[in-house]
Design a protein around this motif. Structure first.
Motif, short mmCIF file in Angstrom:
data_model
loop_
_atom_site.label_atom_id
_atom_site.label_comp_id
_atom_site.label_asym_id
_atom_site.label_seq_id
_atom_site.Cartn_x
_atom_site.Cartn_y
_atom_site.Cartn_z
N MET A 246 0.84 -1.17 0.00
CA MET A 246 0.00 0.00 0.00
C MET A 246 0.89 1.23 0.00
N ASN A 247 0.63 2.11 -0.92
CA ASN A 247 1.35 3.38 -0.97
C ASN A 247 0.73 4.31 0.06
N PRO A 248 1.47 4.71 1.11
CA PRO A 248 0.88 5.51 2.18
C PRO A 248 0.50 6.91 1.75
N TYR A 249 0.88 7.33 0.55
CA TYR A 249 0.60 8.69 0.12
C TYR A 249 -0.51 8.76 -0.91
N ASP A 250 -1.11 7.64 -1.29
CA ASP A 250 -2.20 7.74 -2.25
C ASP A 250 -3.46 8.26 -1.55
N VAL A 251 -4.39 8.73 -2.35
CA VAL A 251 -5.59 9.37 -1.82
C VAL A 251 -6.37 8.42 -0.93
N GLY A 252 -6.51 7.16 -1.34
CA GLY A 252 -7.27 6.19 -0.55
C GLY A 252 -6.64 5.92 0.80
N ALA A 253 -5.32 5.78 0.82
CA ALA A 253 -4.63 5.52 2.08
C ALA A 253 -4.76 6.72 3.00
N ARG A 254 -4.59 7.90 2.44
CA ARG A 254 -4.71 9.11 3.25
C ARG A 254 -6.12 9.24 3.82
N ALA A 255 -7.12 8.92 2.99
CA ALA A 255 -8.51 8.99 3.45
C ALA A 255 -8.77 7.96 4.56
N SER A 256 -8.24 6.76 4.40
CA SER A 256 -8.47 5.74 5.43
C SER A 256 -7.78 6.12 6.74
N MET A 257 -6.59 6.72 6.66
CA MET A 257 -5.92 7.17 7.88
C MET A 257 -6.69 8.30 8.54
N GLY A 258 -7.21 9.21 7.73
CA GLY A 258 -8.01 10.30 8.26
C GLY A 258 -9.26 9.79 8.95
N SER A 259 -9.88 8.77 8.34
CA SER A 259 -11.08 8.17 8.94
C SER A 259 -10.71 7.48 10.25
N PHE A 260 -9.60 6.74 10.25
CA PHE A 260 -9.14 6.06 11.44
C PHE A 260 -8.88 7.06 12.57
N ALA A 261 -8.31 8.21 12.22
CA ALA A 261 -8.00 9.24 13.22
C ALA A 261 -9.25 10.02 13.64
N ARG A 262 -10.38 9.73 12.99
CA ARG A 262 -11.66 10.38 13.31
C ARG A 262 -11.57 11.90 13.31
N GLY A 263 -10.94 12.40 12.26
CA GLY A 263 -10.87 13.85 12.10
C GLY A 263 -9.68 14.50 12.77
N ASP A 264 -8.99 13.78 13.65
CA ASP A 264 -7.78 14.33 14.26
C ASP A 264 -6.67 14.32 13.21
N ASP A 265 -5.59 15.00 13.51
CA ASP A 265 -4.46 15.05 12.60
C ASP A 265 -3.90 13.65 12.36
N SER A 266 -3.76 13.27 11.11
CA SER A 266 -3.26 11.93 10.78
C SER A 266 -1.82 11.96 10.28
N LEU A 267 -1.15 13.10 10.40
CA LEU A 267 0.21 13.21 9.87
C LEU A 267 1.17 12.22 10.52
N ALA A 268 1.07 12.00 11.84
CA ALA A 268 1.95 11.02 12.51
C ALA A 268 1.67 9.62 11.99
N LEU A 269 0.39 9.31 11.73
CA LEU A 269 0.05 7.99 11.18
C LEU A 269 0.64 7.84 9.78
N GLU A 270 0.55 8.89 8.98
CA GLU A 270 1.12 8.84 7.63
C GLU A 270 2.64 8.69 7.69
N ALA A 271 3.26 9.40 8.61
CA ALA A 271 4.72 9.29 8.76
C ALA A 271 5.09 7.87 9.16
N ALA A 272 4.33 7.27 10.09
CA ALA A 272 4.61 5.89 10.52
C ALA A 272 4.45 4.94 9.34
N ALA A 273 3.42 5.13 8.53
CA ALA A 273 3.22 4.27 7.36
C ALA A 273 4.37 4.43 6.37
N ALA A 274 4.85 5.66 6.20
CA ALA A 274 5.97 5.89 5.29
C ALA A 274 7.24 5.22 5.81
#
Length: 176
Positions: free
Chosen positions: A1-29
């Motif tokens: 899974m590419n952590p920077y594609d739109v779907g991955a970013r959307a799923s991380m945002g959903s998982f974070a329930r609207g909170d900042d998902s940047l740390a989650l994206e960094a961890a995925a990267a």
């Protein structure tokens, strides 16, 4: 899974329930980058089946004094348990790349050291690994590589701090 594609970013945002998902994206990267590097290391191992952990232990033994290193010393250097290192040394010993020897200062203790076959294997692994890492980090300048290394080591320090905190909390919990 590419952590920077739109779907991955959307799923991380959903998982974070609207909170900042940047740390989650960094961890995925970081996870994706680590997996890519491990795949290259594995490929460079020439099908020997050595894990990243076994390769790290062998590399540490390559710079060890002639008497080798104790399991405890290897575990502390790698930041893993002695039990984990014992299994890695078992693997290296089975493959003829390392051997256990009596500790000259303590008859009850053993040390691990690299065999000549281990030194040969490590030397054969060195050049392809250097070429692979140069390719992976193509386009990075020395300053970027140093900064990247520093940031990764900060992640490791944070993880150690978290583990120490959890260990203390478990020790203080009478239900443990």
């Amino acid at each position: 899974m590419n952590p920077y594609d739109v779907g991955a970013r959307a799923s991380m945002g959903s998982f974070a329930r609207g909170d900042d998902s940047l740390a989650l994206e960094a961890a995925a990267a970081v996870r994706s980058a680590s997996q890519a590097i491990d795949r290259l290391r594995s490929h460079g191992a020439g099908g020997r089946g050595l894990s990243a952990g076994a390769l790290d232990v062998l590399a540490r033994l390559g710079t060890a004094p002639e008497e080798g290193l104790s399991i405890g010393e290897l575990a502390r250097a790698a930041g893993v348990s002695s039990r984990n290192v014992t299994g890695l040394v078992d693997t290296l010993e089975r493959d003829g790349l390392a051997q256990r020897v009596q500790d000259p200062r303590d008859r009850r203790s053993v040390r691990a050291r690299m065999t000549p076959a281990g030194a040969d294997w490590l030397e054969a692994f060195r050049r392809p690994t250097q070429r692979a890492m140069a390719a992976v980090f193509q386009g990075f300048d020395a300053e970027e590589l140093a900064r990247f290394r520093h940031l990764c080591l900060r992640l490791v320090e944070n993880q150690h701090r978290i583990e120490e905190h959890l260990d203390r909390a478990r020790a203080d919990d009478p239900a443990s």
